[in-house]
Write a protein that holds these residues in place. Structure first.
Motif, PDB file in Angstrom:
ATOM      1  N   GLU A 125      -5.496   4.357  -0.888  1.00 18.41           N
ATOM      2  CA  GLU A 125      -4.143   3.587  -0.786  1.00 18.41           C
ATOM      3  C   GLU A 125      -3.598   3.837   0.788  1.00 18.41           C
ATOM      4  N   HIS A 141      -6.024   2.429   3.256  1.00 17.38           N
ATOM      5  CA  HIS A 141      -5.916   1.173   3.241  1.00 17.38           C
ATOM      6  C   HIS A 141      -4.352   0.857   4.159  1.00 17.38           C
ATOM      7  N   GLU A 153       0.868  -1.169  -0.046  1.00 18.22           N
ATOM      8  CA  GLU A 153       0.039  -0.005   0.202  1.00 18.22           C
ATOM      9  C   GLU A 153       0.685   1.369  -0.009  1.00 18.22           C
ATOM     10  N   ILE A 158     -10.846  -4.001   1.144  1.00 19.64           N
ATOM     11  CA  ILE A 158      -9.590  -3.423   0.387  1.00 19.64           C
ATOM     12  C   ILE A 158      -9.560  -3.891  -0.989  1.00 19.64           C
ATOM     13  N   GLU A 218      -9.482  -2.093  -4.615  1.00 18.61           N
ATOM     14  CA  GLU A 218      -8.316  -2.256  -5.705  1.00 18.61           C
ATOM     15  C   GLU A 218      -9.169  -2.743  -6.847  1.00 18.61           C
TER      16      GLU A 218
HETATM   17 FE   LIG Z   1      -4.839  -0.260  -1.511  1.00 17.45          FE
END
Ligand SMILES: [Fe+2]
Ligand SMILES: [Fe+2]
Length: 197
Positions: free
Chosen positions: A99, A102, A66, A177, A181
């Motif tokens: 990101e 995350h 990430e 997550i 993505e």
């Molecule tokens: Fe991510």
């Protein structure tokens, strides 16, 4: 009368046999006793079924991935230029921020599991699944980001399968997550199409 007594006896026997079969939930006294043991382990109770060290290691790899993705998207955001740059740069920035979110979620879960998030820049690229490729043109950048997203998608899917029902909290977080993505990959494909690639 006789049949009534027989019915009652059968009903009693069924009730007794139900009471002696293994209950669905652990007895409340046992749950309380277990919770008091090793209280310093916080959210990790003796009922935790996954291999904690492995889960923390996998999460630290995902964390590195990430962070590398944040850095790559940020680079692309600042370097985007050309006639289509504005809308593409806005997409890069949005992905960078997601990101980062995350990375924060994963770090928090690592701590809950009694581990420590590895945020050391040393070895970051080795721990990461995805690569850091700068790319020259706008389409190069988008392509590299798409490759990285596809790597992330596959590795999250594998982690979800590995965890199964042994750590459903981590699994659910990773599934959330993973869905983002997949959206990122989809966005990037649309961008390439818009650029006529
Ligand atoms: Fe991510
Ligand atoms: Fe992503």
């Amino acid at each position: 009368m006789a049949s009534g007594r027989l019915w009652r006896r059968t009903a009693l026997r069924t009730w007794r046999s139900k009471m002696t079969t293994k209950p669905f939930m652990t007895d409340i006294q046992e749950l309380r006793r277990r919770a008091r043991k090793h209280i310093e382990q916080g959210a990790v109770t003796p009922g935790y079924k996954a291999d904690r060290d492995t889960v923390v290691r996998l999460l630290n790899e995902a964390l590195a991935t990430e962070i590398v993705c944040v850095l790559r998207y940020k680079r692309h955001y600042f370097m985007a230029s050309g006639i289509n740059a504005q809308s593409v740069a806005a997409e890069f920035l949005q992905h960078a921020n997601e990101e980062q979110a995350h990375a924060d979620q994963i770090s928090q879960r690592i701590v809950q599991l009694g581990g420590a998030p590895n945020l050391s820049p040393e070895g970051l690229l080795t721990r990461s699944h995805a690569e850091y490729v700068e790319g020259d043109s706008l389409t190069d950048m988008i392509r590299e980001d798409l490759v990285a997203e596809r790597i992330a998608i596959d590795s999250y899917r594998e982690m979800v399968e590995y965890l199964g029902t042994n750590d459903s909290t981590t699994r659910r977080m990773l599934e959330g997550i993973l869905a983002v993505e997949e959206e990122h990959a989809d966005d990037l494909v649309s961008l390439l199409e818009q650029l006529g690639e």
